[in-house]
Design a protein around this motif. Structure first.
Motif, short mmCIF file in Angstrom:
data_model
loop_
_atom_site.label_atom_id
_atom_site.label_comp_id
_atom_site.label_asym_id
_atom_site.label_seq_id
_atom_site.Cartn_x
_atom_site.Cartn_y
_atom_site.Cartn_z
N UNK A 82 0.85 -1.19 0.00
CA UNK A 82 0.00 0.00 0.00
C UNK A 82 0.88 1.24 0.00
N UNK A 83 0.60 2.14 -0.92
CA UNK A 83 1.37 3.37 -1.02
C UNK A 83 0.94 4.34 0.07
N UNK A 84 1.92 4.94 0.70
CA UNK A 84 1.63 5.99 1.68
C UNK A 84 2.71 7.06 1.60
N UNK A 85 2.27 8.29 1.54
CA UNK A 85 3.17 9.44 1.49
C UNK A 85 2.70 10.44 2.54
N UNK A 86 3.60 10.82 3.43
CA UNK A 86 3.25 11.75 4.50
C UNK A 86 4.24 12.90 4.48
N UNK A 87 3.74 14.08 4.13
CA UNK A 87 4.57 15.28 4.06
C UNK A 87 4.45 16.09 5.36
N UNK A 88 5.54 16.77 5.72
CA UNK A 88 5.53 17.60 6.92
C UNK A 88 6.56 18.70 6.79
N UNK A 89 6.48 19.69 7.69
CA UNK A 89 7.50 20.72 7.75
C UNK A 89 7.10 22.08 7.22
N UNK A 90 5.89 22.18 6.67
CA UNK A 90 5.46 23.47 6.14
C UNK A 90 5.15 24.46 7.24
N UNK B 180 13.76 30.36 5.51
CA UNK B 180 14.02 28.97 5.12
C UNK B 180 13.02 28.03 5.78
N UNK B 181 12.76 26.94 5.11
CA UNK B 181 11.99 25.83 5.66
C UNK B 181 12.58 24.53 5.14
N UNK B 182 12.39 23.48 5.92
CA UNK B 182 12.81 22.14 5.48
C UNK B 182 11.59 21.23 5.51
N UNK B 183 11.22 20.72 4.35
CA UNK B 183 10.11 19.78 4.24
C UNK B 183 10.64 18.36 4.27
N UNK B 184 9.83 17.47 4.81
CA UNK B 184 10.20 16.07 4.86
C UNK B 184 9.03 15.22 4.39
N UNK B 185 9.36 14.11 3.76
CA UNK B 185 8.33 13.18 3.28
C UNK B 185 8.74 11.77 3.65
N UNK B 186 7.82 11.07 4.29
CA UNK B 186 8.01 9.66 4.60
C UNK B 186 7.21 8.84 3.59
N UNK B 187 7.89 7.96 2.88
CA UNK B 187 7.25 7.21 1.80
C UNK B 187 7.24 5.72 2.10
N UNK B 188 6.20 5.04 1.61
CA UNK B 188 6.14 3.60 1.77
C UNK B 188 7.24 2.96 0.94
N UNK B 189 7.66 1.78 1.35
CA UNK B 189 8.84 1.16 0.77
C UNK B 189 8.77 0.93 -0.72
N UNK B 190 7.63 0.43 -1.22
CA UNK B 190 7.55 0.06 -2.62
C UNK B 190 7.78 1.25 -3.54
N UNK B 191 7.08 2.34 -3.29
CA UNK B 191 7.20 3.49 -4.18
C UNK B 191 8.59 4.10 -4.08
N UNK B 192 9.18 4.01 -2.91
CA UNK B 192 10.45 4.69 -2.71
C UNK B 192 11.58 3.92 -3.39
N UNK B 193 11.58 2.60 -3.24
CA UNK B 193 12.72 1.82 -3.72
C UNK B 193 12.85 1.82 -5.22
N UNK B 194 11.74 1.84 -5.94
CA UNK B 194 11.81 1.62 -7.38
C UNK B 194 11.70 2.90 -8.19
N UNK B 195 11.64 4.04 -7.54
CA UNK B 195 11.38 5.27 -8.28
C UNK B 195 12.33 6.40 -7.90
#
Length: 123
Positions: free
Chosen positions: A1-9, A17-32
């Motif tokens: 299951x794909x999951x993307x969680x953005x934060x830091x805005x 300045x700002x620093x954004x962060x994204x936590x991604x599920x393993x499948x989408x992250x590894x192959x793309x």
């Protein structure tokens, strides 16, 4: 299951300045390659920066020299460091997979997107 969680805005003054962060599920992250996109009020979503699984980066002209994208393959995270922010950077920022080349193979509006994180640049 794909999951993307953005934060830091947030709200920041011009030049800040700002620093954004994204936590991604393993499948989408590894192959793309992964990218940060943004959507300003009344405008379409646009690619801001992308990073390949090997760490190669590309940037839209309007953020070159100001934004830096990075990824941590061990943690499945992708960050966007934003410096010298301008009012025109105000938008909701999203992360998602990127295509094999800039502007090719990017996710469509009907694909899965996270909730995004709001960035507001204003004095």
């Amino acid at each position: 299951q794909v999951q993307l969680v953005e934060s830091g805005g947030g709200l920041v003054q011009p030049g800040g300045s700002l620093r954004l962060s994204c936590a991604a599920s393993g499948t989408i992250f590894r192959i793309n390659a992964m990218g940060w996109y943004r959507q300003a009020p009344g405008k379409g979503r646009e690619l801001v920066a992308r990073v390949t699984s090997g760490g190669r980066t590309n940037y839209a002209d309007f953020v070159k020299g100001r934004f830096t994208i990075s990824r941590d393959n061990a943690k499945n995270t992708v960050d966007l460091q934003m410096n010298s922010l301008k009012p025109e950077d105000t938008a909701v920022y999203y992360c998602n997979r990127a295509g094999p080349f800039w502007g090719i193979g990017e996710p469509s509006p009907s694909d899965y997107w996270g909730q995004g994180t709001q960035v507001t640049v204003s004095s």
